[in-house]
Each structure stands twice: as structure tokens, then as C-alpha cells.
Design a protein around this motif. Sequence first.
Motif, PDB file in Angstrom:
ATOM      1  N   ARG A  22     -33.045  80.428 -39.649  1.00  0.00           N
ATOM      2  CA  ARG A  22     -33.012  79.585 -41.579  1.00  0.00           C
ATOM      3  C   ARG A  22     -33.217  80.325 -42.963  1.00  0.00           C
ATOM      4  O   ARG A  22     -33.975  81.443 -42.943  1.00  0.00           O
ATOM      5  CB  ARG A  22     -34.775  79.165 -41.320  1.00  0.00           C
ATOM      6  N   CYS A  23     -32.113  79.818 -43.148  1.00  0.00           N
ATOM      7  CA  CYS A  23     -31.769  80.764 -44.982  1.00  0.00           C
ATOM      8  C   CYS A  23     -33.234  81.198 -45.996  1.00  0.00           C
ATOM      9  O   CYS A  23     -34.129  79.344 -45.722  1.00  0.00           O
ATOM     10  CB  CYS A  23     -30.656  79.317 -45.535  1.00  0.00           C
ATOM     11  N   PRO A  24     -33.363  81.663 -46.213  1.00  0.00           N
ATOM     12  CA  PRO A  24     -35.023  82.342 -47.418  1.00  0.00           C
ATOM     13  C   PRO A  24     -34.606  81.045 -48.212  1.00  0.00           C
ATOM     14  O   PRO A  24     -35.838  81.014 -48.752  1.00  0.00           O
ATOM     15  CB  PRO A  24     -34.608  83.670 -47.366  1.00  0.00           C
ATOM     16  N   TRP A  25     -33.238  80.809 -48.367  1.00  0.00           N
ATOM     17  CA  TRP A  25     -33.257  79.587 -49.651  1.00  0.00           C
ATOM     18  C   TRP A  25     -33.727  78.093 -49.635  1.00  0.00           C
ATOM     19  O   TRP A  25     -34.620  77.740 -50.752  1.00  0.00           O
ATOM     20  CB  TRP A  25     -31.921  79.996 -50.289  1.00  0.00           C
ATOM     21  N   HIS A  26     -32.995  77.943 -49.233  1.00  0.00           N
ATOM     22  CA  HIS A  26     -32.969  76.378 -48.706  1.00  0.00           C
ATOM     23  C   HIS A  26     -33.371  75.711 -47.182  1.00  0.00           C
ATOM     24  O   HIS A  26     -33.075  74.259 -46.979  1.00  0.00           O
ATOM     25  CB  HIS A  26     -31.959  75.556 -49.192  1.00  0.00           C
ATOM     26  N   GLY A  27     -33.625  76.487 -46.776  1.00  0.00           N
ATOM     27  CA  GLY A  27     -34.164  76.269 -45.246  1.00  0.00           C
ATOM     28  C   GLY A  27     -32.239  75.382 -44.426  1.00  0.00           C
ATOM     29  O   GLY A  27     -33.191  75.026 -43.266  1.00  0.00           O
ATOM     30  N   TRP A  28     -31.411  75.615 -44.926  1.00  0.00           N
ATOM     31  CA  TRP A  28     -30.593  75.518 -43.515  1.00  0.00           C
ATOM     32  C   TRP A  28     -30.125  76.495 -42.679  1.00  0.00           C
ATOM     33  O   TRP A  28     -30.521  77.530 -42.370  1.00  0.00           O
ATOM     34  CB  TRP A  28     -28.757  76.298 -44.169  1.00  0.00           C
ATOM     35  N   GLU A  29     -30.641  75.688 -41.568  1.00  0.00           N
ATOM     36  CA  GLU A  29     -30.675  76.958 -39.809  1.00  0.00           C
ATOM     37  C   GLU A  29     -28.751  76.970 -39.436  1.00  0.00           C
ATOM     38  O   GLU A  29     -27.839  75.818 -39.390  1.00  0.00           O
ATOM     39  CB  GLU A  29     -31.281  75.661 -39.136  1.00  0.00           C
ATOM     40  N   PHE A  30     -28.989  78.093 -38.909  1.00  0.00           N
ATOM     41  CA  PHE A  30     -27.399  78.321 -38.062  1.00  0.00           C
ATOM     42  C   PHE A  30     -27.181  78.740 -36.627  1.00  0.00           C
ATOM     43  O   PHE A  30     -28.893  79.839 -36.553  1.00  0.00           O
ATOM     44  CB  PHE A  30     -27.302  79.355 -39.217  1.00  0.00           C
ATOM     45  N   ASP A  31     -27.198  78.885 -35.657  1.00  0.00           N
ATOM     46  CA  ASP A  31     -27.605  79.216 -34.347  1.00  0.00           C
ATOM     47  C   ASP A  31     -26.172  80.865 -34.395  1.00  0.00           C
ATOM     48  O   ASP A  31     -25.351  81.045 -35.375  1.00  0.00           O
ATOM     49  CB  ASP A  31     -25.759  78.371 -33.804  1.00  0.00           C
ATOM     50  N   MET A  32     -27.269  81.687 -34.490  1.00  0.00           N
ATOM     51  CA  MET A  32     -26.794  83.375 -34.284  1.00  0.00           C
ATOM     52  C   MET A  32     -25.472  83.516 -33.537  1.00  0.00           C
ATOM     53  O   MET A  32     -24.303  84.505 -34.001  1.00  0.00           O
ATOM     54  CB  MET A  32     -28.326  84.176 -33.750  1.00  0.00           C
ATOM     55  N   ARG A  33     -25.703  82.737 -32.099  1.00  0.00           N
ATOM     56  CA  ARG A  33     -24.687  83.119 -31.693  1.00  0.00           C
ATOM     57  C   ARG A  33     -22.946  83.041 -32.293  1.00  0.00           C
ATOM     58  O   ARG A  33     -21.921  84.213 -31.588  1.00  0.00           O
ATOM     59  CB  ARG A  33     -24.651  82.781 -30.254  1.00  0.00           C
ATOM     60  N   ASN A  34     -22.637  82.222 -32.630  1.00  0.00           N
ATOM     61  CA  ASN A  34     -21.113  81.727 -33.026  1.00  0.00           C
ATOM     62  C   ASN A  34     -21.786  81.280 -35.119  1.00  0.00           C
ATOM     63  O   ASN A  34     -20.499  81.062 -35.251  1.00  0.00           O
ATOM     64  CB  ASN A  34     -20.483  80.538 -32.610  1.00  0.00           C
ATOM     65  N   GLY A  35     -22.373  81.654 -34.996  1.00  0.00           N
ATOM     66  CA  GLY A  35     -22.511  81.152 -36.576  1.00  0.00           C
ATOM     67  C   GLY A  35     -22.589  79.945 -36.777  1.00  0.00           C
ATOM     68  O   GLY A  35     -22.693  79.399 -38.492  1.00  0.00           O
ATOM     69  N   GLN A  36     -22.674  78.278 -36.218  1.00  0.00           N
ATOM     70  CA  GLN A  36     -22.749  76.698 -36.245  1.00  0.00           C
ATOM     71  C   GLN A  36     -23.811  76.430 -36.750  1.00  0.00           C
ATOM     72  O   GLN A  36     -25.056  77.124 -36.374  1.00  0.00           O
ATOM     73  CB  GLN A  36     -22.001  76.375 -34.692  1.00  0.00           C
ATOM     74  N   SER A  37     -23.664  76.032 -37.552  1.00  0.00           N
ATOM     75  CA  SER A  37     -24.771  74.678 -38.537  1.00  0.00           C
ATOM     76  C   SER A  37     -25.093  74.304 -37.502  1.00  0.00           C
ATOM     77  O   SER A  37     -25.020  73.700 -36.189  1.00  0.00           O
ATOM     78  CB  SER A  37     -24.303  74.599 -39.704  1.00  0.00           C
ATOM     79  N   TRP A  38     -27.027  73.430 -37.720  1.00  0.00           N
ATOM     80  CA  TRP A  38     -27.096  73.014 -36.823  1.00  0.00           C
ATOM     81  C   TRP A  38     -26.814  71.016 -37.895  1.00  0.00           C
ATOM     82  O   TRP A  38     -27.518  70.362 -37.104  1.00  0.00           O
ATOM     83  CB  TRP A  38     -28.645  72.965 -36.643  1.00  0.00           C
ATOM     84  N   PHE A  39     -26.932  71.119 -38.821  1.00  0.00           N
ATOM     85  CA  PHE A  39     -27.430  70.293 -39.570  1.00  0.00           C
ATOM     86  C   PHE A  39     -26.099  69.721 -40.080  1.00  0.00           C
ATOM     87  O   PHE A  39     -25.120  68.597 -40.209  1.00  0.00           O
ATOM     88  CB  PHE A  39     -28.083  70.583 -41.292  1.00  0.00           C
TER      89      PHE A  39
END
Length: 137
Positions: free
Chosen positions: A77-94
Motif C-alpha cells: 500500500r503506497c505510503p502517500w495515497h494508498g494505491w495497492e500493488f501485488d508484490m509478486r508481479n507489480g500489478q495494481s489492484w485498482f
Amino acid sequence: MARHIVARTSDIPPGGNKVFGVEGRDIVVFHVNGEFFALLNRCPHEGAPLARAACVARLTSPEPGVYQRSRVGELLRCPWHGWEFDMRNGQSWFDPARVKVRSYPVAIESGEELQKGPYVAETFPVRVEDSYVIIET
């Protein structure tokens, strides 16, 4: 694809991360649940350092009031705006079709394997004490 030896596995504690400069890029390596993941240390939204991101779990709800956690620590979860990413492949959830963080393959090899190389030369006894994290770019 170039290979870069960046650290001993013991240099990155379980649940922790470490940033390495590789070919002019800051790459963050995470050690989660016994695995290592490497991502560009920059959120694609506004450039926040992902090394400071919260490592969170996937939370699902099959019915109201019931929550299930999975993949604990594998989502960022990005520290600035909360965007979320999968650590395994960098894919965003949104917006998985358009937004992702650059991910890099990670290999773990013993120091003994790394010392061999493709050439034959005079050798001396070497003691290997640890494994190393290798990033492929």
C-alpha cells in the motif's frame, strides 16, 4: 538479461526490505514469507518510495461480517495515497489492465554456486557462509 548480486539473504530480515541502486534505478527487495520480491522503488502515481509502503494482506468477505485474510504481507500500500500493488508481479489492484509497478525476477543462489563461473583457473579453498540475493534486469 544482466544479473546483479545485491545482497546476502541475511542482509534483508524477514518482513523487511532494502533498496539497491542497479543500473541507475532504485530497486527495492522485499523479504516476505520466506520469499524475495524486487520492484522499482517508485509508485507510478506520484513517485512515492515503495520501500516505505505498508505490506498488507488481501482481505475478502464472502458474506457480511465475515472477513478472510490471505497472502499476508504480499500486497503493498503506497505510503502517500494508498494505491495497492501485488508484490509478486507489480500489478495494481485498482486498475490491473493499465497500472503496475515494474517487477524484476529474483534468484537465490549459494555463494558456492556463484563462485564457479564459466572459466577454469587456479583455485584456492573458499568457505561459503551465506546465500545472496540476485536481481535480473
